[in-house]
Every structure is written in structure tokens, then in C-alpha cells.
Scaffold this motif. Structure first.
Motif, PDB file in Angstrom:
ATOM      1  N   VAL A 170      47.069  49.650  48.279  1.00 53.90           N
ATOM      2  CA  VAL A 170      47.004  48.347  48.941  1.00 53.90           C
ATOM      3  C   VAL A 170      46.444  48.547  50.348  1.00 53.90           C
ATOM      4  CG1 VAL A 170      48.273  46.286  49.623  1.00 53.90           C
ATOM      5  CG2 VAL A 170      49.028  47.602  47.629  1.00 53.90           C
ATOM      6  N   PHE A 171      45.429  47.758  50.696  1.00 59.23           N
ATOM      7  CA  PHE A 171      44.765  47.838  51.988  1.00 59.23           C
ATOM      8  C   PHE A 171      45.114  46.573  52.761  1.00 59.23           C
ATOM      9  CE2 PHE A 171      42.643  50.369  48.904  1.00 59.23           C
ATOM     10  CZ  PHE A 171      42.260  51.519  49.579  1.00 59.23           C
ATOM     11  N   LEU A 172      45.814  46.731  53.869  1.00 60.06           N
ATOM     12  CA  LEU A 172      46.398  45.594  54.570  1.00 60.06           C
ATOM     13  C   LEU A 172      45.553  45.177  55.764  1.00 60.06           C
ATOM     14  CD1 LEU A 172      48.863  47.365  53.264  1.00 60.06           C
ATOM     15  CD2 LEU A 172      50.279  45.785  54.564  1.00 60.06           C
ATOM     16  N   GLY A 173      45.118  43.920  55.757  1.00 59.61           N
ATOM     17  CA  GLY A 173      44.429  43.351  56.902  1.00 59.61           C
ATOM     18  C   GLY A 173      42.922  43.480  56.841  1.00 59.61           C
ATOM     19  N   HIS A 174      42.276  42.794  57.767  1.00 62.15           N
ATOM     20  CA  HIS A 174      40.823  42.697  57.760  1.00 62.15           C
ATOM     21  C   HIS A 174      40.126  44.004  58.134  1.00 62.15           C
ATOM     22  CE1 HIS A 174      41.195  38.441  57.077  1.00 62.15           C
ATOM     23  NE2 HIS A 174      41.798  38.219  58.232  1.00 62.15           N
ATOM     24  N   HIS A 175      40.815  44.896  58.800  1.00 65.64           N
ATOM     25  CA  HIS A 175      40.182  46.136  59.262  1.00 65.64           C
ATOM     26  C   HIS A 175      40.507  47.332  58.377  1.00 65.64           C
ATOM     27  CE1 HIS A 175      39.882  43.608  62.880  1.00 65.64           C
ATOM     28  NE2 HIS A 175      38.839  44.368  63.188  1.00 65.64           N
ATOM     29  N   SER A 176      40.943  47.082  57.137  1.00 61.34           N
ATOM     30  CA  SER A 176      41.313  48.166  56.218  1.00 61.34           C
ATOM     31  C   SER A 176      40.533  48.056  54.914  1.00 61.34           C
ATOM     32  CB  SER A 176      42.819  48.111  55.930  1.00 61.34           C
ATOM     33  OG  SER A 176      43.569  48.116  57.122  1.00 61.34           O
ATOM     34  N   PRO A 177      39.236  48.349  54.934  1.00 62.44           N
ATOM     35  CA  PRO A 177      38.453  48.256  53.700  1.00 62.44           C
ATOM     36  C   PRO A 177      38.806  49.365  52.719  1.00 62.44           C
ATOM     37  CG  PRO A 177      37.127  49.258  55.409  1.00 62.44           C
ATOM     38  CD  PRO A 177      38.408  48.808  56.070  1.00 62.44           C
ATOM     39  N   GLU A 178      38.574  49.104  51.471  1.00 68.35           N
ATOM     40  CA  GLU A 178      38.852  50.085  50.422  1.00 68.35           C
ATOM     41  C   GLU A 178      38.074  51.374  50.629  1.00 68.35           C
ATOM     42  OE1 GLU A 178      37.741  52.313  47.007  1.00 68.35           O
ATOM     43  OE2 GLU A 178      36.436  50.707  47.767  1.00 68.35           O
ATOM     44  N   GLU A 238      43.321  48.610  40.659  1.00 62.38           N
ATOM     45  CA  GLU A 238      43.270  49.948  41.236  1.00 62.38           C
ATOM     46  C   GLU A 238      43.333  49.857  42.763  1.00 62.38           C
ATOM     47  OE1 GLU A 238      40.182  53.763  41.314  1.00 62.38           O
ATOM     48  OE2 GLU A 238      39.484  51.782  40.703  1.00 62.38           O
ATOM     49  N   HIS A 239      42.473  49.023  43.339  1.00 61.44           N
ATOM     50  CA  HIS A 239      42.454  48.795  44.782  1.00 61.44           C
ATOM     51  C   HIS A 239      42.751  47.319  45.036  1.00 61.44           C
ATOM     52  CE1 HIS A 239      39.318  51.964  44.037  1.00 61.44           C
ATOM     53  NE2 HIS A 239      40.081  52.608  44.899  1.00 61.44           N
ATOM     54  N   LEU A 240      43.638  47.043  45.976  1.00 62.53           N
ATOM     55  CA  LEU A 240      43.960  45.668  46.352  1.00 62.53           C
ATOM     56  C   LEU A 240      43.802  45.530  47.864  1.00 62.53           C
ATOM     57  CD1 LEU A 240      45.089  42.800  45.907  1.00 62.53           C
ATOM     58  CD2 LEU A 240      47.391  43.790  46.090  1.00 62.53           C
ATOM     59  N   GLU A 241      42.903  44.652  48.277  1.00 64.47           N
ATOM     60  CA  GLU A 241      42.750  44.352  49.694  1.00 64.47           C
ATOM     61  C   GLU A 241      43.456  43.032  49.998  1.00 64.47           C
ATOM     62  OE1 GLU A 241      38.816  44.351  51.248  1.00 64.47           O
ATOM     63  OE2 GLU A 241      38.275  46.307  50.412  1.00 64.47           O
ATOM     64  N   LEU A 242      44.373  43.066  50.962  1.00 61.55           N
ATOM     65  CA  LEU A 242      45.024  41.842  51.431  1.00 61.55           C
ATOM     66  C   LEU A 242      44.302  41.413  52.704  1.00 61.55           C
ATOM     67  CD1 LEU A 242      48.802  42.707  50.857  1.00 61.55           C
ATOM     68  CD2 LEU A 242      47.218  41.499  49.337  1.00 61.55           C
ATOM     69  N   ALA A 243      43.201  40.702  52.522  1.00 61.10           N
ATOM     70  CA  ALA A 243      42.358  40.277  53.639  1.00 61.10           C
ATOM     71  C   ALA A 243      42.882  38.958  54.190  1.00 61.10           C
ATOM     72  CB  ALA A 243      40.910  40.151  53.192  1.00 61.10           C
ATOM     73  N   VAL A 244      44.066  39.035  54.770  1.00 62.24           N
ATOM     74  CA  VAL A 244      44.757  37.853  55.268  1.00 62.24           C
ATOM     75  C   VAL A 244      45.259  38.129  56.682  1.00 62.24           C
ATOM     76  CG1 VAL A 244      45.458  37.142  52.952  1.00 62.24           C
ATOM     77  CG2 VAL A 244      46.976  38.580  54.314  1.00 62.24           C
ATOM     78  N   ALA A 245      45.625  37.062  57.379  1.00 65.00           N
ATOM     79  CA  ALA A 245      46.038  37.201  58.777  1.00 65.00           C
ATOM     80  C   ALA A 245      47.346  37.977  58.921  1.00 65.00           C
ATOM     81  CB  ALA A 245      46.164  35.819  59.413  1.00 65.00           C
TER      82      ALA A 245
END
Length: 438
Positions: free
Chosen positions: A352-360, A330-337
Motif C-alpha cells: 500500500v502506497f500512502l499519499g500523493h508523493h508515494s508512487p508505486e 498487488e499494488h494499491l495507491e491511496l492517492a487521497v488527502a
């Protein structure tokens, strides 16, 4: 130590363990389905009488007449002014962002002319009336009201009818305030399967709608499934879920808090983190233990992490995206550089939540995209709720006298191949001449 399973894709038996992890049971919906069918049948047959009876028995709200179950529009505006100013400002800010995003989703009508002069196209029309189910009582989910009603309003739906239970008569001002901001037209203090039935079939007081959207408990989910076909529905929502793909460059405490944010929904919520960095996974596990006692819903978080949570070690990021597509979260966080580099590999996800500053959590409340998302691997074939869910598309065919001859020859040939002679003759009659239009 907080219990959360640890898996490693290099271990023997990983495939079986992973399959067991992502396999969702049907929950209570099948268990309650017979009772739900009884409630729907009663409301369909008895209308307001059954609605009042079930509201009294199930919600503890004893109304003298069905009209007493409706909240006047002015009461919604009063609720908006009654809530604290900071909450009102936050609701308004979130609503404005949702409207801006929804406006970009609107689909326009179009036409084109083929080589024979025929005009073909598509006309877009909004649904006439939509029902929104909003949990009420002690459960305050104003964000759900905004997420379900605003796209309908932007789509141009003529009337939005909201149902929200008020157990024992307890109204929630936040929910009512959100209804006022979202432009809901009518609100009824009913819930459960009886509310879904009333929206689907209509009663003397509650108008029937064309589509029902919004989350609810097992009774609501079962009722939506049973009335589908009489009305449209958004989806059958299951327990919420997040998958975090991490490359180890982020803060382990941020990851732990993101897992908590998902797990605190309820004991069936799923929170999974996948990374090729074993040291990072250890750091996240340590952060979970360090931070969990400070959480007001720590007991729920612990239960969810033990039941549906996981920290998964993979060989590389490519394997992480492969597992993600199998989960279809349902929610995907891409906690990558470099999150956009991974985006092309993501085929199935609700948001999709892109990057470290985009929490679900941003998506749950105010980022702009809708938080009504496909769960339980249904992101493989379905999409987030949006303006398009409240619009219909009508196909247009306007054949000219000259163009009809060409279409008739094709249609007649295919019709006779299917053994449908009247179809062929109907087509050929237009090629033979007669009445003319342009």
C-alpha cells in the motif's frame, strides 16, 4: 484517443462488467505444462546432460561442460565495477534500504514455561540453500535480484544460488552486479524450466536447493508449480497490477504516469483508477492522451490499458475501498488527502502506497519493502516476500516429570477418543514414572 474502459458503479450491469474486469485467465501456464513436465523429467533423469542439451536448444548457449555454465565470483565483482558509477551508486543505495527494512523482519526464537513447569517454545532457523531465478539476457532486472536475494541473506541462508539465462551467451552486467551486491554465492547461466528443475533436484554441477524464488515466463511459472513439494517456492507470479484510489485532490498527470508505469511492464499488466470524482477521472483520461505519445513503450502501454485498464466512477470512497478489497491488488495507491484514514478499511493488498508523493515505482526499486508481491487476487491469502520466507520455525516441547502427568491425562483421553491406543499408552507411561530428566 487512448482506449481505456470507463465504468460507473451506478450503471446497470456494473457488477457483471467489474467481475469480468478482475477475472484473470490462467494464461499460457496450462498450455506449456506438458512440455515443462518433459523438461523436468529429463533433467531429473539425466542431470547435466539434459541441462546442457536444453540450454543449447532453448537458449542458444553451447557449453562443452556444465561447469562452463557457472560464472566465477570474481566476474560478478568485475561486473559491479564495469557498470556506470551512477548505476552502481543507485544499486548500492537500494540495497542498503532493502537491508534496513529486512533487518526489521527478522523473527527471534522464544520460550515460555506453563503452569506445570513444562517448557514450550519456538526455535527459528534459516533455510540451508535457496535458489533465485533472475531473468537475464536483454531483460535487465537487477532490482529483482536484490529483492529476492537480500532477504535470504539477512535471514542467514547458508548459500544462495542464482540462475539467469544468457541467450546466445549474452550476459547482463547489471544483473551480475546486483548479484555481487546482494551476496549471491553461485551464479549459473541457465534459465527456463531446465533451470528450475536443476535447482529442485540437483545435477552433478548445480546443487539442489530448499526453496526457489524469483519471477519468470510461463515455462518458469509452470515449472515452479510442478516442483513444489520437492522444494518450496515463493509464489506463482502473474501479470503485474496497480489500483489507484483517488479522491480528486491529486495531480491528474501524476495519476496518468502511475498508470503508465504499471502498463509498460507488458500487454497483460493491469492498471485501474477508482474515484468518486467524475471530473478528476476526465482529467486523468485527458492526461493519458496528452502524455502517452512521449512514452518509449507507448505501444505496450496502449495495449495494456485497452486490455486490462479501467477508470471507474464510484459513489464514494467507501465503495472504492470495497472494490479494492475485491480486487486484492498487488499494488494499491491511496492517492487521497488523508491516506491513513483509509488504511483500516484495506484488508487485501500486496503493498500500500500512502499519499500523493508515494508512487508505486518507489516500491519497485528502493523504498525498502519487497517488490515481490502476490498478484491475481492472491493478496487475499498471501503476503510480500520477506525474511520470514527464508526462515523455518521449529516447535519445542520439554515436559518435566511433574508436568508429564498432567499432559498424559489429556493426551490419553483424546488418543482413545480417536482409537489410537498406542498413543494413549505412550503418554501414560511418562505419567507412571521411570526414567527422569529435568
Amino acid at each position: 484517443m487512448t482506449k481505456i474502459r470507463r465504468l460507473n458503479s451506478a450503471d446497470a450491469g456494473f457488477a457483471e462488467d467489474f467481475t469480468a474486469l478482475i477475472d484473470r485467465a490462467g494464461g499460457r501456464e496450462a498450455e506449456v505444462a506438458p512440455r515443462v513436465a518433459e523438461i523436468i523429467a529429463a533433467v531429473r533423469a539425466e542431470g547435466d546432460v539434459a541441462l546442457l542439451r536444453h540450454t543449447r536448444e532453448l537458449d542458444g548457449l553451447d557449453a562443452a561442460a556444465a561447469a562452463d555454465l557457472e560464472i566465477p565470483r570474481e566476474a560478478l565483482e568485475e561486473a559491479l565495477m564495469a557498470i556506470p558509477g551512477r548505476q552502481r551508486d543507485a544499486l548500492k543505495a537500494a540495497a542498503a534500504r532493502l537491508i534496513d527494512y529486512a533487518e526489521c523482519q527478522k523473527t527471534d526464537s522464544w520460550e515460555f514455561e506453563d503452569g506445570d513447569g513444562n517448557t514450550l517454545g519456538q526455535t527459528v532457523r534459516p533455510l540451508a540453500r535457496v535458489g533465485v531465478y533472475a531473468p537475464g539476457g536483454k531483460a535487465a532486472y537487477p532490482s529483482t535480484v536484490l529483492m529476492n536475494a537480500i532477504p535470504a541473506k539477512v535471514a542467514g541462508v547458508d548459500e544462495i544460488v542464482m540462475v539467469s539465462p544468457t541467450p546466445g551467451g549474452e550476459r547482463n552486467d547489471l544483473v551480475l552486479a546486483a548479484a555481487a551486491l546482494a551476496g549471491v554465492d553461485r551464479v549459473f547461466t541457465i534459465g527456463g524450466a531446465q533451470a528450475v528443475a536443476a535447482l529442485a533436484y540437483g545435477t552433478e554441477t548445480v546443487p539442489g536447493v530448499d526453496k526457489i524464488v524469483g519471477p519468470g515466463n510461463a515455462y518458469v511459472a509452470a515449472a515452479k508449480r510442478q516442483v513444489f513439494g520437492q522444494v518450496g517456492i515463493d509464489m506463482i507470479a502473474g501479470p503485474s497490477e496497480v489500483l489507484i484510489i483517488a479522491d480528486g485532490t491529486g495531480d491528474p498527470e501524476w495519476a496518468a504516469l502511475d498508470l503508465f508505469a504499471q502498463a509498460e511492464h507488458d500487454e497483460d499488466a493491469r492498471a485501474i483508477l477508482v474515484s468518486p470524482d467524475g471530473d478528476y477521472l476526465d482529467a486523468v483520461a485527458a492526461a493519458v492522451d496528452r502524455l502517452i505519445d512521449a512514452q518509449p513503450r507507448a505501444a505496450i502501454i496502449r495495449a495494456a490499458l485497452a486490455k486490462q485498464g479501467a477508470l471507474i466512477k464510484v459513489r464514494d470512497i467507501d465503495e472504492a475501498t470495497d472494490l479494492s478489497n475485491r480486487i486484492a491488488p498487488e499494488h494499491l495507491e491511496l492517492a487521497v488527502a488523508q491516506p491513513k484514514v483509509l488504511l483500516d478499511a484495506i484488508r487485501h493488498a500486496g503493498a500500500v502506497f500512502l499519499g500523493h508523493h508515494s508512487p508505486e515505482a518507489f516500491g519497485d526499486y528502493c523504498a525498502g519493502p519487497n517488490h515481490v508481491l502476490p498478484t491475481g487476487r492472491t493478496a487475499r491469502f498471501s503476503s510480500p516476500l520477506g525474511v520470514y520466507d527464508f526462515q523455518k520455525r521449529l516447535s519445542l516441547i520439554h515436559a518435566t516429570p511433574g508436568g508429564a502427568a498432567r499432559l498424559a491425562s489429556i493426551a490419553a483421553e483424546l488418543a482413545r477418543g480417536e482409537g489410537l491406543e498406542a498413543h494413549a499408552q505412550s503418554a501414560e507411561a511418562r505419567a507412571a514414572g521411570g526414567a527422569r530428566d529435568s
